[in-house]
Scaffold this motif. Structure first.
Motif, PDB file in Angstrom:
ATOM      1  N   THR A  49       0.823  -1.220   0.000  1.00  0.00           N
ATOM      2  CA  THR A  49       0.000   0.000   0.000  1.00  0.00           C
ATOM      3  C   THR A  49       0.853   1.263   0.000  1.00  0.00           C
ATOM      4  O   THR A  49       0.355   2.350  -0.341  1.00  0.00           O
ATOM      5  CB  THR A  49      -0.921  -0.005   1.223  1.00  0.00           C
ATOM      6  OG1 THR A  49      -0.121  -0.102   2.421  1.00  0.00           O
ATOM      7  CG2 THR A  49      -1.857  -1.195   1.176  1.00  0.00           C
ATOM      8  N   LEU A  73       3.127   1.987  -2.048  1.00  0.00           N
ATOM      9  CA  LEU A  73       3.453   2.394  -3.413  1.00  0.00           C
ATOM     10  C   LEU A  73       2.630   3.592  -3.860  1.00  0.00           C
ATOM     11  O   LEU A  73       3.081   4.396  -4.681  1.00  0.00           O
ATOM     12  CB  LEU A  73       3.234   1.213  -4.366  1.00  0.00           C
ATOM     13  CG  LEU A  73       4.231   0.054  -4.250  1.00  0.00           C
ATOM     14  CD1 LEU A  73       3.797  -1.105  -5.139  1.00  0.00           C
ATOM     15  CD2 LEU A  73       5.630   0.518  -4.639  1.00  0.00           C
ATOM     16  N   SER A  74       1.409   3.704  -3.349  1.00  0.00           N
ATOM     17  CA  SER A  74       0.556   4.825  -3.743  1.00  0.00           C
ATOM     18  C   SER A  74       0.763   6.052  -2.867  1.00  0.00           C
ATOM     19  O   SER A  74       0.150   7.095  -3.123  1.00  0.00           O
ATOM     20  CB  SER A  74      -0.918   4.399  -3.672  1.00  0.00           C
ATOM     21  OG  SER A  74      -1.257   4.003  -2.344  1.00  0.00           O
ATOM     22  N   ASP A  75       1.599   5.947  -1.846  1.00  0.00           N
ATOM     23  CA  ASP A  75       1.799   7.066  -0.932  1.00  0.00           C
ATOM     24  C   ASP A  75       3.247   7.065  -0.445  1.00  0.00           C
ATOM     25  O   ASP A  75       3.531   6.931   0.742  1.00  0.00           O
ATOM     26  CB  ASP A  75       0.832   6.935   0.251  1.00  0.00           C
ATOM     27  CG  ASP A  75       0.615   8.261   0.964  1.00  0.00           C
ATOM     28  OD1 ASP A  75       1.029   9.294   0.409  1.00  0.00           O
ATOM     29  OD2 ASP A  75       0.039   8.253   2.060  1.00  0.00           O
ATOM     30  N   VAL A  76       4.174   7.236  -1.381  1.00  0.00           N
ATOM     31  CA  VAL A  76       5.597   7.126  -1.068  1.00  0.00           C
ATOM     32  C   VAL A  76       6.032   8.318  -0.224  1.00  0.00           C
ATOM     33  O   VAL A  76       5.699   9.483  -0.527  1.00  0.00           O
ATOM     34  CB  VAL A  76       6.419   7.044  -2.360  1.00  0.00           C
ATOM     35  CG1 VAL A  76       7.908   6.987  -2.054  1.00  0.00           C
ATOM     36  CG2 VAL A  76       5.992   5.826  -3.160  1.00  0.00           C
ATOM     37  N   ARG A  84      13.055  12.531  -7.344  1.00  0.00           N
ATOM     38  CA  ARG A  84      11.973  12.931  -6.444  1.00  0.00           C
ATOM     39  C   ARG A  84      12.496  13.827  -5.336  1.00  0.00           C
ATOM     40  O   ARG A  84      11.829  14.792  -4.919  1.00  0.00           O
ATOM     41  CB  ARG A  84      11.293  11.684  -5.863  1.00  0.00           C
ATOM     42  CG  ARG A  84      10.070  11.996  -5.013  1.00  0.00           C
ATOM     43  CD  ARG A  84       9.422  10.732  -4.510  1.00  0.00           C
ATOM     44  NE  ARG A  84       8.262  11.009  -3.667  1.00  0.00           N
ATOM     45  CZ  ARG A  84       7.030  11.205  -4.114  1.00  0.00           C
ATOM     46  NH1 ARG A  84       6.792  11.160  -5.418  1.00  0.00           N
ATOM     47  NH2 ARG A  84       6.037  11.453  -3.269  1.00  0.00           N
TER      48      ARG A  84
END
Length: 892
Positions: free
Chosen positions: A389, A391-394, A644
């Protein structure tokens, strides 16, 4: 001196002789079949046939009769089919049974007590006495039918006695007594008339109910009912082992299985639901008694039944021994008590149990361990899959503990014993792997008795040495191989257990190396899972969890590198499993680190360094390539993290991602033809593809990334082994980058940018062709022509004017003619394709107008006519296509 040929020459000679013998044998068998067919006399009712069971038996016949050939069976005399007789007897017995039931239920009340007793007694006695007379006359089928009628009559007699003589007695109690009496009666009757097949199985069926119904009638508690079921199962087991007749023994097996299963279920239910250790003692005694009975039966049973008995005994012992401490601990820890009891069953290898029974006990131990491991799967799956989970909120979380990073809502308090279970099984398997050679050298006790024909069982014969038989050593027989006092698990090697790689007996068992490798692999997997699950159960701090998973990866990589490079183990299961688990652990650690920026850099940096070091330390082969590929993936992820951290958009970070592909090109140039080079370069190519995907939303960056990828491909094409693929790829990337750049700049005249590239490229290609006439035209002229023709064609399809399509068509025509004149494949195909598409663009409006003016039926008719023509001249068209293909293939 005798000449000894080389092994290869002797082997070839033996093969030739064997082939000659096979051919001669086939010839003789063919001749024999013909002779048998010639000797077979014609018969209208039955024909002689083959009887393989009679082969080798001396022919029987009248004295002085001519001898028949070997294997010949004389025709039988015609006889009445017995199927019709059986049908008639069955129908007759059924009708008599129906009549008896109707008489008892309907006409019973019209007679007095004396008449009733007399009729039933007379009919029953007659039905019981008639089979004896019929058997003396040889009427076996009729006797069986009357015996079935007698069985029904005895049941009706019992019903009549209860209804008239004892109507106030309890039904269950009376049924128990009646079943016992009838079972004894039919046992005596079946033993007296041994030729009847029905009485003894019927007696076995009736014997199932006295104890059970008696316990129910007395209102006994569930434990007493369990003992009644167990006693009945023991009786069935005795009948199955020593009973008379196949039918009775099979019936006893079925009944005993049902009763034993019911008794075990009663004992297990009472043990699991016990309120304390003292309450679990009585059900444990029942289960232990059932285990003893199962082992006693397995001692004398055949192989399959012996193993099943061992499994039942092992499971019963685990339920009995583990149930007492399990009743005193919290619910989450009960599985540990049963697991310890199951692991203790492995001591059976040091007992005097027969081999098959001991194998069954070991299977029960493995089943208990597997069941305990299944209970730990939910927690382990949550630890491994929960970080997905992120991966959507690194880098958006700041977890304090392991559980918050995992994000699972499992009841972790109930899974407290799961890490201990995993650690126990892993420790046992690891100990077996570590001290396997010592275990293999342990002297084993002598076995007083062994199953006939099993490994280690003494089998003697009076024939040649080594042939099994029925004699004894004193009688001159030779012992079978592997039977010289060796234990049941010796497998043909003195002092070596069967699990250490002994010689196979009836069928091959797993070798010692394979079993040892499986134990080591299981220890590695379960040890890793135990540590992961322990961190989640204890809810360790996030930093410790991330660091611990990284350290686990390091340990597994060390195990994989050491096992792959040592070459000491006969089995590769341990290093291969360590490699797979290390890869999975690396993925898990990487996903878990995505919750924090610092953790991400630390973990992926460490993983990249670990896998790179492992690739250097490992020997040549698949593991080294896997390590190198994993290191490349880690470096690619780090380059993405850098973009990033710098606050770059995904398309702006795409050029940074190309750093690792550039390094893989340099790395491949240094390694050259090393087997690791290709996997690393392919992984770098995947990273470049990821960079292209990141740059897709922004066309200028996409053109830049495509051009950089083209540079990397051109750098790889410098090497001769990569040139056939990388060269074409570089040209395609450069051309694609040009198109994207022109489209992004909204250029309406791409020729102003492409022609300055095309002209020098064609000049370079012309000079190369003069220097090397064998150079392909696609390499010399293809990139230069495609740089102008294809963008111009794309613009021409959207250009409403006529000048560009005309000029493009003329140029394509000239190029096509030059390709045909000088036999250059690239010019011919590329120019022809552009010319055809350009002409189609110009003719498309008129084709649409003509198609709209034509009748609707005409296009299908024309298409059908074309197909007919092509089909009629298919062979000619095929030859034309082949000639065209050959002509194009001869071009450069």
């Amino acid at each position: 001196m005798e000449h000894v040929p080389p092994p290869a020459e002797e082997l070839a000679r033996l093969d030739r002789e064997l082939a000659e013998l096979d051919a001669r044998r086939a010839q003789l068998l063919t001749r024999r079949a013909w002779l048998l067919a010639a000797l077979r006399p014609p018969a209208p009712t039955a024909a002689p046939g083959w009887n393989p069971s009679a082969w080798g038996a001396p022919p029987s016949g009248r004295p002085g009769a001519p001898a028949q050939p070997w294997g010949y069976v004389p025709p039988k005399q015609p006889s009445a089919p017995r199927s019709a007789q059986n049908v008639l007897l069955t129908l007759g017995g059924l009708l008599l049974t129906i009549a008896a039931i109707a008489f008892t239920l309907v006409s019973w009340g019209s007679m007095g007590i004396g008449g009733r007793s007399a009729v039933l007694a007379a009919v029953t006695v007659g039905a019981l006495a008639a089979p004896a007379v019929l058997l003396r006359r040889g009427l076996t089928a009729t006797a069986e039918a009357l015996a079935a009628l007698a069985l029904v009559l005895t049941l009706l007699d019992a019903y009549a006695v209860h209804a008239v003589a004892a109507p106030d007695t309890d039904g269950l109690g009376f049924t128990a007594v009646a079943a016992g009496v009838l079972a004894a009666l039919w046992t005596a009757y079946g033993l007296a008339l041994g030729k009847l097949h029905l009485p003894l199985p019927a007696a076995v069926v009736l014997a199932q109910w006295p104890l059970l119904f008696g316990a129910w009638a007395a209102g006994a508690p569930a434990l007493v009912v369990g003992w009644a079921l167990l006693a009945t199962a023991v009786l069935d087991g005795a009948i199955a082992l020593w009973g008379k007749g196949t039918g009775a023994r099979v019936t006893a097996c079925v009944g005993g299985s049902v009763m034993a299963f019911s008794a075990l279920m009663v004992g297990l239910t009472l043990s699991v639901t016990a309120s304390g250790p003292l309450g679990a003692l009585a059900p444990g005694a029942l289960l232990l008694t059932a285990a003893a009975a199962a082992l006693a039966g397995a001692w004398r049973a055949p192989r399959g039944f012996a193993r099943a008995g061992g499994v039942v005994a092992g499971l019963a012992v685990v339920a009995a021994v583990g149930g007492v401490p399990a009743a005193a601990v919290p619910e989450g820890w009960r599985v540990l008590a049963y697991l310890l009891a199951g692991l203790a069953l492995t001591a059976v290898v040091r007992t005097r149990l027969p081999r098959n029974a001991a194998i069954g006990v070991l299977v029960a131990s493995a089943a208990v361990a597997a069941g305990a491991l299944v209970g730990a799967l939910p927690g382990l799956a949550a630890v491994l899959l929960g970080p997905v989970t992120l991966l959507s909120d690194v880098w958006a979380r700041s977890p304090e503990g392991f559980r918050s990073a995992v994000g699972s809502t499992l009841p972790w308090s109930e899974l407290a014993a799961a890490p201990v279970v995993l650690a126990l099984v892993a420790g046992l398997l690891g100990a077996a792997y570590r001290w396997w050679p010592s275990l293999a050298r342990i002297p084993a006790p002598l076995i007083a008795r062994e199953e006939p024909g099993s490994a280690g069982a003494p089998a003697y014969g009076a024939g040649p040495a080594g042939a099994p038989g029925t004699g004894t050593p004193e009688a001159g027989g030779a012992a079978a191989p592997g039977a010289s006092g060796a234990p049941w698990y010796a497998g043909g090697r003195a002092g070596a257990p069967w699990f250490a790689g002994g010689a196979p007996a009836a069928r091959r068992r797993p070798s010692g190396a394979a079993l040892r490798g499986a134990a080591g692999a299981g220890a590695a997997v379960l040890g890793w899972g135990a540590l992961l699950l322990a961190g989640a159960v204890l809810d360790v701090p996030y930093a410790i969890a991330v660091a611990g998973e990284t350290v686990l990866v390091a340990g597994l990589l060390a195990l994989a590198v050491r096992g792959a490079g040592s070459g000491r183990d006969a089995s590769a299961a341990v290093p291969v499993t360590a490699l797979v688990v290390a890869s999975a652990a690396a993925v898990s650690a990487g996903l878990l680190s995505l919750a924090s920026e610092g953790a991400s850099y630390a973990v992926f940096g460490a993983l990249t360094a670990l896998f790179a070091g492992a690739s250097v330390r490992a020997g040549a082969g698949v593991p080294r390539a896997v390590f190198a590929v994993a290191a490349t993936v880690g470096g690619t992820v780090l380059s993405g993290f850098a973009g990033r951290s710098l606050g770059l958009a995904p398309h702006e970070a795409a050029p940074l991602v190309l750093l690792v592909p550039a390094l893989t090109v340099l790395f491949g140039a240094r390694l050259r033809r090393n087997p690791v080079a290709l996997p690393v370069e392919l992984t770098g190519a995947v990273g470049a593809l990821v960079a292209v995907g990141l740059a897709v939303p922004d066309a200028p960056f996409l053109a830049l990334v495509l051009a950089l990828c083209g540079v990397l491909a051109a750098g790889a094409a410098v090497r001769p082994e990569r040139r056939p693929v990388a060269g074409y790829l570089a040209a395609a990337l450069f051309v694609l980058a040009t198109w994207v750049r022109l489209a992004a700049s909204e250029v309406s005249f791409p020729e102003a940018y492409t022609l300055p590239v095309t002209v020098p490229a064609l000049v370079v290609g012309f000079l190369r062709r003069r220097k090397d006439p064998e150079a392909p035209s696609w390499t010399a002229y293809g990139p230069g022509l495609a740089a102008t023709l294809l963008p111009s064609l794309a613009v021409a399809w959207t250009d409403p004017d006529w000048q560009r399509p005309l000029l493009l068509g003329v140029a394509a025509l000239v190029i096509t003619l030059l390709g045909a004149r000088y036999r250059l494949q690239a010019l011919l195909l590329l120019g022809g394709a552009v010319l055809a598409l350009d002409g189609l663009h110009e003719l498309a409006p008129y084709v649409v107008q003509v198609a709209g003016a034509l009748p609707r039926w005409l296009p299908p008719a024309l298409a059908g006519l074309l197909l007919l023509v092509v089909g009629a001249t298919y062979e000619q068209r095929l030859r034309d296509a082949r000639r065209l293909k050959d002509a194009l293939g001869r071009m450069r």
